[in-house]
Design an enzyme around this catalytic site. Structure first.
Site, PDB file in Angstrom:
ATOM      1  N   THR A  73      53.619  23.978   8.217  1.00 58.54           N
ATOM      2  CA  THR A  73      54.064  25.327   8.592  1.00 58.54           C
ATOM      3  C   THR A  73      52.902  26.220   9.048  1.00 58.54           C
ATOM      4  OG1 THR A  73      55.947  25.188   7.115  1.00 58.54           O
ATOM      5  CG2 THR A  73      55.204  27.409   7.677  1.00 58.54           C
TER       6      THR A  73
ATOM      7  N   CYS B 157      53.309  19.635   4.337  1.00 58.55           N
ATOM      8  CA  CYS B 157      53.760  20.796   5.106  1.00 58.55           C
ATOM      9  C   CYS B 157      52.825  21.081   6.282  1.00 58.55           C
ATOM     10  CB  CYS B 157      53.756  21.989   4.160  1.00 58.55           C
ATOM     11  SG  CYS B 157      54.180  23.514   4.947  1.00 58.55           S
TER      12      CYS B 157
HETATM   13  P1  IMP Z   1      53.836  19.147  -2.806  1.00 54.98           P
HETATM   14  O1  IMP Z   1      54.146  19.150  -4.274  1.00 54.98           O
HETATM   15  O2  IMP Z   1      52.493  19.756  -2.484  1.00 54.98           O
HETATM   16  O3  IMP Z   1      53.995  17.809  -2.194  1.00 54.98           O
HETATM   17  O4  IMP Z   1      54.879  20.148  -2.112  1.00 54.98           O
HETATM   18  C1  IMP Z   1      56.271  20.045  -2.288  1.00 54.98           C
HETATM   19  C2  IMP Z   1      56.918  21.285  -1.717  1.00 54.98           C
HETATM   20  O5  IMP Z   1      56.706  21.349  -0.297  1.00 54.98           O
HETATM   21  C3  IMP Z   1      58.426  21.353  -1.858  1.00 54.98           C
HETATM   22  O6  IMP Z   1      58.860  21.752  -3.138  1.00 54.98           O
HETATM   23  C4  IMP Z   1      58.816  22.361  -0.772  1.00 54.98           C
HETATM   24  O7  IMP Z   1      58.637  23.698  -1.207  1.00 54.98           O
HETATM   25  C5  IMP Z   1      57.776  22.101   0.303  1.00 54.98           C
HETATM   26  N1  IMP Z   1      58.288  21.304   1.423  1.00 54.98           N
HETATM   27  C6  IMP Z   1      59.107  20.220   1.421  1.00 54.98           C
HETATM   28  N2  IMP Z   1      59.293  19.721   2.662  1.00 54.98           N
HETATM   29  C7  IMP Z   1      58.574  20.503   3.484  1.00 54.98           C
HETATM   30  C8  IMP Z   1      58.361  20.507   4.910  1.00 54.98           C
HETATM   31  O8  IMP Z   1      58.806  19.649   5.667  1.00 54.98           O
HETATM   32  N3  IMP Z   1      57.572  21.517   5.383  1.00 54.98           N
HETATM   33  C9  IMP Z   1      57.037  22.484   4.570  1.00 54.98           C
HETATM   34  N4  IMP Z   1      57.174  22.494   3.247  1.00 54.98           N
HETATM   35  C10 IMP Z   1      57.946  21.523   2.711  1.00 54.98           C
END
Ligand code: IMP
Length: 342
Positions: free
Chosen positions: A181, A179
């Protein structure tokens, strides 16, 4: 102006507490999603096009968790994925993601008819006027279906979505491994902090900690802070059951793609163009079947509960005692031999 202090997963540790648990088998890590569905492992896979389609949904379901099939396809294709996963294993619950506008009602209807148990309204900033309309219209169109909504970062947002009819809410903005953001918009809150705050809700709505969970230790911290479930993307990325091709990279090693759904690459695939990305695309080493990953996840969470002397997630929440760790302690908490000798 007041500046609020916030906490991330790595800022805290759980104090080990007296335990009478003799084996990890005595620890129950099940969590009820609603009256119909209880997951025996409180883990949900992210609705991303490099994480969850029918194979991941079937595997995580078999391991006791639940997959949410992504929405970057046509309603018909998504319903076919639901049916295919159900065909792989009839006993597992499965969720589907929908957006907040456009074809979301048709999508949800088709997928529920194909057998989906949960509809997840999947947007980056869920504390939004359109979310209220969307939750209400889905409740009216498909009465009785479990509605998951999000994402939110604050208690105020959590309570708003709960009052609009959400049965479970994804908590975490800007913390995902892919992300950007917070870099692009300057907004977000550490996921651990958001979970702590949302755990003060008086609604029965379930809390799903989502974004930035790197280890089973982070999962245990989220569950102890009040989450009913954790949602993960990167911890499952690169496994055989994720969608996407395996390709051979440097030194003949195998890789798969893991990408944010707001990354330029994902936007181009699904919309044919990209505008202001809020995510990145990367490659991760291919890891083979996800089955072993789920065994380690369940084992790690069970072990975590036993260090707090807790036999259930409810007991964990009641007993958990957090401390803040210093930067020296953060270094000590990692496997420091690995970098000390470099
Ligand atoms: P991770 O487990 O830290 O890889 O985060 C996964 C989570 O990131 C997902 O369940 C979403 O809530 C969030 N997410 C998915 N795609 C994006 C993106 O492109 N930008 C921001 N957040 C994302």
């Amino acid at each position: 102006m007041d500046f609020k202090q916030t906490l991330s997963f790595d800022d805290v540790l759980l104090t080990p507490l007296y335990s009478s648990i003799e084996s990890r088998g005595q620890v129950d890590i099940s969590s009820a999603l609603d009256e119909k569905t209880t997951l025996s492992m409180p883990v949900i896979s992210s609705p991303m096009d490099t994480v969850t389609e029918q194979h991941m949904a079937a595997s995580i379901g078999k391991a006791g968790g639940m997959g949410i099939i992504h929405r970057y396809n046509t309603p018909k294709e998504q319903a076919t994925l639901v049916a295919a996963s159900i065909a792989l294993d009839r006993s597992v619950p499965v969720g589907v993601a929908v957006g907040m506008t456009g074809d979301y009602i048709e999508r949800a209807r088709k997928c529920v008819m194909a057998g989906a148990d949960v509809v997840c309204i999947d947007v980056a900033h869920g504390h939004h006027a359109v979310m209220e309309r969307c939750l209400k219209s889905l409740k009216d169109t498909i009465p009785g279906i479990h509605l998951m909504a999000g994402n939110v970062a604050t208690l105020e947002a959590f309570d708003a979505l709960a009052s609009w009819g959400a049965d479970s809410i994804r908590v975490g903005i800007g913390g995902g491994s892919i992300c950007s953001t917070r870099m692009v918009t300057g907004h977000g809150l550490p996921t651990f902090q958001s979970v702590l705050e949302c755990s003060r809700t008086t609604y029965e709505t379930k809390i799903i900690a989502d974004g930035g969970i790197k280890t089973t230790g982070d999962m245990v911290k989220a569950l102890a802070a009040g989450a009913d479930f954790v949602m993960v993307g990167s911890m499952l990325a690169g496994t055989k059951e994720t969608p996407g091709e395996i390709f051979v990279g440097k030194e003949s090693k195998k890789y798969k793609v893991y990408r944010g759904m707001a990354s330029s690459a994902a936007q181009k695939s699904w919309r044919g163009k990209s505008s202001t990305p809020e995510g990145v695309s990367t490659t991760v080493p291919y890891r083979g079947s996800v089955e072993g990953v789920f065994k380690d996840i369940a084992g790690g969470i069970r072990s975590g509960l036993s260090y707090s002397g807790a036999r259930s997630l409810e007991e964990l929440r009641g007993r958990a005692s957090f401390v803040r760790q210093s930067s020296a302690s953060q270094l000590e908490s990692n496997t420091h031999i690995l970098w000390r000798n470099k």
